[in-house]
Design an enzyme around this catalytic site. Sequence first.
Site, PDB file in Angstrom:
ATOM      1  N   HIS A  60       6.975   0.538  -2.457  1.00 38.24           N
ATOM      2  CA  HIS A  60       6.349   0.341  -1.147  1.00 38.24           C
ATOM      3  C   HIS A  60       7.352   0.195  -0.016  1.00 38.24           C
ATOM      4  O   HIS A  60       6.953   0.085   1.139  1.00 38.24           O
ATOM      5  CB  HIS A  60       5.452  -0.899  -1.167  1.00 38.24           C
ATOM      6  CG  HIS A  60       6.225  -2.186  -1.276  1.00 38.24           C
ATOM      7  ND1 HIS A  60       6.628  -2.701  -2.477  1.00 38.24           N
ATOM      8  CD2 HIS A  60       6.687  -3.033  -0.330  1.00 38.24           C
ATOM      9  CE1 HIS A  60       7.303  -3.824  -2.262  1.00 38.24           C
ATOM     10  NE2 HIS A  60       7.350  -4.052  -0.967  1.00 38.24           N
TER      11      HIS A  60
HETATM   12  C1  UD1 Z   1       5.399  -6.043   3.745  1.00 37.94           C
HETATM   13  C2  UD1 Z   1       6.809  -6.580   4.013  1.00 37.94           C
HETATM   14  C3  UD1 Z   1       7.707  -6.265   2.825  1.00 37.94           C
HETATM   15  C4  UD1 Z   1       7.112  -6.802   1.538  1.00 37.94           C
HETATM   16  C5  UD1 Z   1       5.683  -6.289   1.384  1.00 37.94           C
HETATM   17  C6  UD1 Z   1       5.065  -6.942   0.179  1.00 37.94           C
HETATM   18  C7  UD1 Z   1       7.605  -6.554   6.337  1.00 37.94           C
HETATM   19  C8  UD1 Z   1       8.513  -5.880   7.294  1.00 37.94           C
HETATM   20  N1  UD1 Z   1       7.399  -5.927   5.177  1.00 37.94           N
HETATM   21  O1  UD1 Z   1       5.478  -4.647   3.669  1.00 37.94           O
HETATM   22  O2  UD1 Z   1       8.955  -6.877   3.018  1.00 37.94           O
HETATM   23  O3  UD1 Z   1       7.897  -6.367   0.460  1.00 37.94           O
HETATM   24  O4  UD1 Z   1       4.907  -6.623   2.541  1.00 37.94           O
HETATM   25  O5  UD1 Z   1       4.035  -6.187  -0.365  1.00 37.94           O
HETATM   26  O6  UD1 Z   1       7.107  -7.630   6.607  1.00 37.94           O
HETATM   27  N2  UD1 Z   1      -2.223  -2.418   4.402  1.00 37.94           N
HETATM   28  C9  UD1 Z   1      -3.510  -2.372   3.978  1.00 37.94           C
HETATM   29  N3  UD1 Z   1      -4.053  -3.509   3.451  1.00 37.94           N
HETATM   30  C10 UD1 Z   1      -3.375  -4.669   3.316  1.00 37.94           C
HETATM   31  C11 UD1 Z   1      -2.047  -4.699   3.729  1.00 37.94           C
HETATM   32  C12 UD1 Z   1      -1.475  -3.567   4.272  1.00 37.94           C
HETATM   33  O7  UD1 Z   1      -4.181  -1.352   4.100  1.00 37.94           O
HETATM   34  O8  UD1 Z   1      -3.935  -5.646   2.802  1.00 37.94           O
HETATM   35  C13 UD1 Z   1      -1.604  -1.184   4.949  1.00 37.94           C
HETATM   36  C14 UD1 Z   1      -1.796  -1.074   6.458  1.00 37.94           C
HETATM   37  O9  UD1 Z   1      -1.937   0.268   6.790  1.00 37.94           O
HETATM   38  C15 UD1 Z   1      -0.485  -1.611   6.989  1.00 37.94           C
HETATM   39  C16 UD1 Z   1       0.493  -1.085   5.946  1.00 37.94           C
HETATM   40  O10 UD1 Z   1      -0.207  -1.185   4.716  1.00 37.94           O
HETATM   41  O11 UD1 Z   1      -0.196  -1.162   8.280  1.00 37.94           O
HETATM   42  C17 UD1 Z   1       1.793  -1.832   5.864  1.00 37.94           C
HETATM   43  O12 UD1 Z   1       1.558  -3.226   5.717  1.00 37.94           O
HETATM   44  P1  UD1 Z   1       2.655  -4.273   6.264  1.00 37.94           P
HETATM   45  O13 UD1 Z   1       2.244  -5.633   5.898  1.00 37.94           O
HETATM   46  O14 UD1 Z   1       2.970  -3.993   7.684  1.00 37.94           O
HETATM   47  O15 UD1 Z   1       3.955  -3.860   5.454  1.00 37.94           O
HETATM   48  P2  UD1 Z   1       4.191  -3.754   3.878  1.00 37.94           P
HETATM   49  O16 UD1 Z   1       4.614  -2.361   3.579  1.00 37.94           O
HETATM   50  O17 UD1 Z   1       3.018  -4.298   3.169  1.00 37.94           O
HETATM   51  N1  UDP Z   2       2.244  -7.721  -7.892  1.00 45.32           N
HETATM   52  C1  UDP Z   2       0.915  -7.809  -8.295  1.00 45.32           C
HETATM   53  N2  UDP Z   2       0.192  -6.662  -8.410  1.00 45.32           N
HETATM   54  C2  UDP Z   2       0.721  -5.431  -8.179  1.00 45.32           C
HETATM   55  C3  UDP Z   2       2.088  -5.362  -7.772  1.00 45.32           C
HETATM   56  C4  UDP Z   2       2.815  -6.529  -7.631  1.00 45.32           C
HETATM   57  O1  UDP Z   2       0.407  -8.914  -8.551  1.00 45.32           O
HETATM   58  O2  UDP Z   2       0.005  -4.433  -8.317  1.00 45.32           O
HETATM   59  C5  UDP Z   2       2.997  -8.983  -7.709  1.00 45.32           C
HETATM   60  C6  UDP Z   2       4.270  -9.091  -8.514  1.00 45.32           C
HETATM   61  O3  UDP Z   2       4.005  -9.636  -9.780  1.00 45.32           O
HETATM   62  C7  UDP Z   2       5.115  -9.999  -7.637  1.00 45.32           C
HETATM   63  C8  UDP Z   2       4.676  -9.675  -6.227  1.00 45.32           C
HETATM   64  O4  UDP Z   2       3.413  -9.033  -6.356  1.00 45.32           O
HETATM   65  O5  UDP Z   2       4.822 -11.354  -7.910  1.00 45.32           O
HETATM   66  C9  UDP Z   2       5.666  -8.750  -5.569  1.00 45.32           C
HETATM   67  O6  UDP Z   2       5.170  -8.327  -4.357  1.00 45.32           O
HETATM   68  P1  UDP Z   2       5.650  -6.995  -3.632  1.00 45.32           P
HETATM   69  O7  UDP Z   2       6.277  -6.069  -4.599  1.00 45.32           O
HETATM   70  O8  UDP Z   2       4.493  -6.514  -2.836  1.00 45.32           O
HETATM   71  O9  UDP Z   2       6.698  -7.560  -2.555  1.00 45.32           O
HETATM   72  P2  UDP Z   2       8.275  -7.842  -2.585  1.00 45.32           P
HETATM   73  O10 UDP Z   2       8.559  -8.800  -3.686  1.00 45.32           O
HETATM   74  O11 UDP Z   2       8.970  -6.530  -2.736  1.00 45.32           O
HETATM   75  O12 UDP Z   2       8.526  -8.399  -1.230  1.00 45.32           O
END
Ligand code: UD1
Ligand code: UDP
Length: 357
Positions: A203
């Site tokens: 992601h």
């Molecule tokens: C964010 C964090 C990243 C973290 C990740 C965990 C920042 C800069 N990034 O990235 O460090 O590793 O979360 O998963 O803070 N969206 C949905 N539904 C949701 C959430 C997101 O549809 O519940 C979609 C939306 O289009 C949104 C996009 O995902 O704009 C990105 O979500 P965002 O929270 O901005 O960044 P992540 O890629 O999730």
């Molecule tokens: N995770 C989850 N379901 C998924 C993918 C990840 O429960 O389908 C959990 C995983 O076990 C970990 C956390 O989400 O505890 C990691 O989150 P993510 O990879 O979104 O963010 P990051 O750690 O890279 O910031």
Amino acid sequence: MRILTVIGNRPQFVKAAAVSKLLRERHEELIVHTGQHYDDDMSRVFFDELDVPAPDRELHAGGGGNTEQTARILALLEGEIEAARPDMALVYGDTNTTLAGALAAAQAGVPVGHVEAGMHSFDRTMPEELNRVLTDHASDLLLCSTAAALENLAAERTAGEAHLVGDVMADVSLAFQPIAEQRSDVLERLGLRDGAYVVATAHRAGNVDDAVRLERLVALLEAVPDTVVLPLHPRTALRLAEAGLRARLEQAPNVVLADPLGYLDFTKLAAHARAMLTDSGGVQKEAFLLGVPCVTLRDTTEWVETVAAGWNVLVDLDRDAALAALERPAPSGEQPDLYGGGHAAERVCDVLDAYTA
Ligand code: UD1
Ligand code: UDP
């Protein structure tokens, strides 16, 4: 103390699961959920499965680019902090929610505790790296997962009080492995055999926002000789659709696409995998804790000790390097205790208890 915890995305719900319950035995805690993640399978499921206390306030501030999102959360937090008048704010990790929480509290003169301080990738093109460095400088209590983090903070001359507490995500991973084993039927649901598949997650903006890099990721997954289970992060699902690449993964005979999984399903899936392929921070640590070799789809990591211990290899999106890394055997011998043995949240609470601003 009255502590205001600011959380908003998937890994932060996991981290708060370790800390909030303990914290509430000794202090008053208010949880503000920024709404950065809002789908049920990115948010609610973690509160339910991990017993995270329900948020006291929800800001619904998800979506948009990094700057806009951070600014929106920051503006909304100003009023929340004014109303709650906390003695301390607690933030986790390196996301936009983390930086906005730290900055809003610091601007209001509220001391900030940063859990997972000092973990750097040294790659300033990552929004997470900027968020973490800036949060560290705004924080009064720097709660570190590893000794490497303490060294990074010393090199940066951050002003706050730094403590090695271990990793709170490890607390949750260790506590919930047996529960996941018992409760989840994810292998049966997805038709998988123990040890006969690889789990992939991706992601990072650097991997999925650019269509050329995203195509490399798809080609890499297609080339893996094993079954690859890929629970799709919503950002990745969106980018695959935009780039017209989703059909390729759907048609790949070795790829099993899934929606984001709950923590128990994901933990069970990971525990029985032959290997993990990931660009997640949390998943690199969890793979180590589950004793599953990890191949990281990045060229840097904050979690350098997993690489040093032989459990993790960085391959970026290099297909051949990934395939070679997937073939390597798991390191032999006893695993070192890298993350505090499941007691990090206790240490976080001890440090908070002792803190006087
Ligand atoms: C964010 C964090 C990243 C973290 C990740 C965990 C920042 C800069 N990034 O990235 O460090 O590793 O979360 O998963 O803070 N969206 C949905 N539904 C949701 C959430 C997101 O549809 O519940 C979609 C939306 O289009 C949104 C996009 O995902 O704009 C990105 O979500 P965002 O929270 O901005 O960044 P992540 O890629 O999730
Ligand atoms: N995770 C989850 N379901 C998924 C993918 C990840 O429960 O389908 C959990 C995983 O076990 C970990 C956390 O989400 O505890 C990691 O989150 P993510 O990879 O979104 O963010 P990051 O750690 O890279 O910031």
